[in-house]
Design a protein around this motif. Structure first.
Motif, PDB file in Angstrom:
ATOM      1  N   ASP A  96       1.268  -0.875   0.451  1.00 57.12           N
ATOM      2  CA  ASP A  96       0.118  -0.170  -0.476  1.00 57.12           C
ATOM      3  C   ASP A  96       0.767   1.313  -0.338  1.00 57.12           C
ATOM      4  N   PRO A  97       0.913   2.065  -1.174  1.00 57.09           N
ATOM      5  CA  PRO A  97       1.481   3.321  -1.318  1.00 57.09           C
ATOM      6  C   PRO A  97       1.881   4.435  -0.371  1.00 57.09           C
ATOM      7  N   ARG A  98       0.068   4.431   0.549  1.00 53.05           N
ATOM      8  CA  ARG A  98      -0.121   5.036   2.138  1.00 53.05           C
ATOM      9  C   ARG A  98       0.791   4.811   2.795  1.00 53.05           C
TER      10      ARG A  98
ATOM     11  N   PHE B  17       3.882   4.291   2.868  1.00 54.88           N
ATOM     12  CA  PHE B  17       5.523   4.652   2.544  1.00 54.88           C
ATOM     13  C   PHE B  17       5.244   6.911   2.425  1.00 54.88           C
ATOM     14  N   GLN B  18       4.156   7.067   2.604  1.00 52.37           N
ATOM     15  CA  GLN B  18       4.233   8.922   2.710  1.00 52.37           C
ATOM     16  C   GLN B  18       4.863   9.481   4.035  1.00 52.37           C
TER      17      GLN B  18
ATOM     18  N   ARG C  74       9.880   9.095   2.814  1.00 56.30           N
ATOM     19  CA  ARG C  74      11.317   9.814   0.992  1.00 56.30           C
ATOM     20  C   ARG C  74      12.047  10.645   2.144  1.00 56.30           C
TER      21      ARG C  74
ATOM     22  N   MET D 188      10.053   1.226  -0.868  1.00 59.99           N
ATOM     23  CA  MET D 188       8.862   2.187  -1.522  1.00 59.99           C
ATOM     24  C   MET D 188       8.588   1.850  -3.396  1.00 59.99           C
ATOM     25  N   LYS D 189       9.617   1.277  -4.255  1.00 61.60           N
ATOM     26  CA  LYS D 189      10.220   1.518  -5.537  1.00 61.60           C
ATOM     27  C   LYS D 189       8.635   0.695  -5.454  1.00 61.60           C
TER      28      LYS D 189
ATOM     29  N   ALA E 149       6.386  -0.045  -3.892  1.00 66.58           N
ATOM     30  CA  ALA E 149       4.754  -0.161  -3.081  1.00 66.58           C
ATOM     31  C   ALA E 149       4.389   1.006  -4.612  1.00 66.58           C
ATOM     32  N   LEU E 150       5.069   1.779  -5.074  1.00 72.58           N
ATOM     33  CA  LEU E 150       5.094   3.148  -5.868  1.00 72.58           C
ATOM     34  C   LEU E 150       4.927   2.461  -6.709  1.00 72.58           C
ATOM     35  N   GLU E 151       6.079   1.185  -7.980  1.00 69.98           N
ATOM     36  CA  GLU E 151       5.849   1.189  -9.342  1.00 69.98           C
ATOM     37  C   GLU E 151       4.708   0.186  -9.494  1.00 69.98           C
ATOM     38  N   LYS E 152       4.129   0.904 -10.595  1.00 70.99           N
ATOM     39  CA  LYS E 152       3.001  -0.624 -10.627  1.00 70.99           C
ATOM     40  C   LYS E 152       3.555  -1.773 -11.745  1.00 70.99           C
TER      41      LYS E 152
END
Lengths: 488, 192
Positions: free
Chosen positions: A257-259, A261-262, A265, A283-284, A286-289
């Protein structure tokens, strides 16, 4: 190894005192005492990495020391054989180093001997100048929540033991019939379990995973694995190599879940490199589709969740779900603490694996043990208030660390033993009977130790059987089979 | 014979040298060791023959001996290992030598548990100032394993991933101390 031949009749009240006295008159002491150089007798309890690295350092640093390694199972190497995942064969290369140590003339291996019941630590202390406890952690930390004893709930130690051939775990029969499995804990062992549950069969069947577990996994319906941790992404206990493996696992995709990792950075800019690289990779992921079609199998890391109940099926025969309390963090970094918020959520699942840590157990009433930390109290490997007694490995420090950590630790303990021999703190001036006395005692008690040569027979059989099915080895999982092969 | 074989091997000398009657200084010995490996050539043939016939006078085939010595020097990479007790051990390596196995050859206690397969961090070393940049960047997998090494520093590398090149002449490789205070309070538990 000189043999000790008992000529006197063996009576029921046979004691180590008698054996030691008798041994003095046999060839046990034949090679001792005649030269000026002392031959200290050292006993190591536990034939895993700690035991072998401690033995290695002693043998290399002292040209007269005789080291005997006692091991509960007929087979050596401890967690290198039973803990390291089947798909991590390079990590097991260290067995070659241990084999060289074991094959030395001044090193003896005694498998199938349980210290604490077959022989006591007191008896070892009488036969040897020093006793080093390196028996690791054979227990698991318990969750301490209702439903923990339901069918379908296993400690990671047992689950790993099952697919790695620990004789005591061969009948585990984990329930792999439900789509969702939940793993509690986010360390490397948790990732190992997730990876073995989700790996393509074509990869698993070329490893030394046991035949029984491979067959069960072949019929597994597990498709989603949730790896749950009490704290946040900055506190995961796993390391980057294992995380990378999960991310790249064929046929699977991460569902992070990207949330979660908010704001991270900025937070990772100034932290130590290992944590920084690990978090950046998370993070990578989580954020990369992921490009391409969706994979059939999925794994995810769920943060800030602490289990409170394991929920039974309607007929209460097994686990059917888990209730997780939502937490928040107090403090930051490695020492952040999870605090309950009052919110809960429930997850349906058929398999729950608790991967919250191994735990050492006390071996013998005469050996000091700290129940709170679950380690043997010691200073630099010297057991407190117990002269002649030392410890190395997990039982000394706690059950964390990779082979390199245990290696350093074992060398440290060996250094303490050597220093004590040199300073006279450990009196090695009078010969001790060592293994000679042990042989006699074990024989009288009907215990047949397995020598290293015996293990090598087991090794040959496992390797040959493995070759037939395209695996590095097909492990024997029954102690009786091991003993039979060892005695051929 | 067995004893002399042992002596020969321990001193790194070739069989050729053992038959030398006049014992030269060490540099000539070292040179003679490599003489064996020289290919016969017209210009240097007299020198090669000299090697095989075991004359050891320093003046013989002066220019070709120098050539041999240059070639020999080009191949040698002198490094220093600093062991855990701080003892400095100078080692004559060769171009292409692996730092882990070179250490083993010289009895330096650098462990290599996974046998150079990037699955452990037991061959962790610190590379001396000025030499880090002369090494190729670590593979991602090496960095991953280094992350697990205790006492990680900016100049940490895995010994099994370092291959000697001429630019590494003078490099020092320090073994991390297995410190007694490794386990002091405040030490964070390592993952496993």
């Amino acid at each position: 190894m000189s043999t000790c031949i008992l000529r006197a009749p063996v009576s029921k009240g046979f004691s180590l005192q008698f054996a030691t006295t008798f041994a003095k008159t046999t060839s046990c002491y034949g090679k001792l005492g005649s030269t000026a150089a002392p031959q200290p007798q050292v006993c190591i309890v536990g034939g895993g990495p700690a035991g072998f690295y401690t033995a290695q350092h002693l043998l290399k640093s002292h040209k007269g020391v005789q080291v005997d390694v006692f091991e509960k199972l007929p087979v050596p190497f401890g967690l290198v054989r039973f803990g390291v995942a089947p798909d991590h064969p390079e990590v097991k290369n260290v067995i070659n180093t241990f084999t060289q140590t074991a094959r030395q003339d001044r090193c003896g291996f005694y498998g199938n001997v349980t210290v604490g019941s077959d022989v006591t630590v007191e008896e070892l202390k009488q036969a040897y100048h020093a006793v080093i406890l390196s028996y690791g952690a054979e227990g698991s930390r318990s969750l301490g929540i209702p439903g923990e004893d339901l069918s379908g709930v296993h400690s990671a130690k047992d689950f790993v033991g099952w697919y790695n051939g620990v004789p005591g775990n061969k009948d585990l029969k984990p329930d792999l019939s439900a789509e969702m499995a939940v793993i509690l804990g986010q360390g490397n062992v948790a990732l190992d379990v997730a990876r073995i549950l989700l790996s393509p069969l074509e990869l698993l069947k070329k490893t030394d995973i046991t035949a029984g577990s491979l067959e069960a996994i072949a019929g597994s319906r597990v498709r989603r694995v949730l790896i749950v941790g009490r704290r946040g992404p900055l506190q995961v206990a796993c390391t980057i190599k294992e995380l990378r493996e999960m991310i790249n696992l064929p046929g699977t995709q991460p569902a992070l879940d990207p949330r979660d990792f908010q704001g991270l950075r900025e937070a990772v800019q100034d932290i130590p490199r290992p944590r920084k690289r690990l978090t950046e990779l998370l993070m990578k992921a989580a954020l990369e589709k992921a490009a391409g079609k969706e994979a059939e199998r999925e794994w995810s890391l769920r943060f800030l969740r602490s289990p409170t109940h394991i929920l039974p099926s309607p007929d209460r025969s097994r686990a059917a779900g888990i209730r997780l309390a939502v937490t928040r963090l107090e403090g930051s970094g490695e020492h952040a603490r999870a605090v309950l918020t009052g919110e809960v959520e429930e997850v349906e699942c058929g398999l729950i694996v608790s991967s919250i840590g191994y735990q050492s157990l006390p071996i013998d009433p005469t050996v000091p043990f700290d129940p709170r930390q679950a380690i043997i109290p010691n200073r630099m490997g010297r057991v407190q208030q117990a002269p002649g007694l030392y410890c190395s490995g997990w039982v000394k420090r706690g059950p964390t660390g990779v082979i390199a950590t245990t290696m350093n630790d074992s060398f440290d303990t060996a250094r303490s033993v050597l220093d004590d021999m040199e300073s006279g703190q450990l009196d090695t001036s009078t010969p001790r009977a060592g293994s000679c006395a042990m042989h006699a005692l074990l024989k009288q008690r009907g215990v047949t130790p397995v020598s290293f040569a015996g293990w090598e027979k087991i090794d040959a059989v496992e390797t040959a059987r493995g070759r037939e099915v395209g695996k590095p080895r097909e492990k024997l999982v029954d102690v009786r089979d091991m003993l039979k092969v060892a005695s051929l | 014979m067995a004893a002399s074989t042992v002596l020969r091997k321990s001193m790194g000398l070739s069989l050729t040298i053992r038959r030398v009657s006049h014992i030269p200084n060490l540099s000539n010995w070292a040179r003679l060791k490599h003489c064996r490996h020289l290919q016969p050539s017209t210009s240097g043939e007299r020198c090669q023959r000299a090697c095989r016939s075991l004359h050891t006078s320093a003046g013989l085939c002066h220019s070709d001996e120098e050539g041999a010595e240059r070639e020999h020097d080009k191949d040698v990479v002198n490094v220093v290992y600093v062991d855990r007790s701080g003892r400095r051990i100078p080692v004559k390596g060769r171009v292409g030598d692996n730092v882990l196995y070179l250490a083993h050859k010289h009895g330096i206690e650098l462990e290599g548990a996974c046998e150079a397969s990037l699955a452990c961090s037991t061959c962790h070393v610190y590379v001396s100032d000025g030499y880090r940049d002369k090494l190729p960047e670590p593979d991602e997998r090496e960095d991953d394993m280094l992350d697990m090494a205790p006492l990680l520093q900016e100049n940490s590398r895995l010994g099994c991933q370092i291959t000697l090149t001429p630019e590494l002449e003078g490099m020092e490789l320090t073994l991390p101390k297995i410190t007694r205070n490794f386990y002091v309070d405040g030490h964070t538990p390592k993952p496993h």
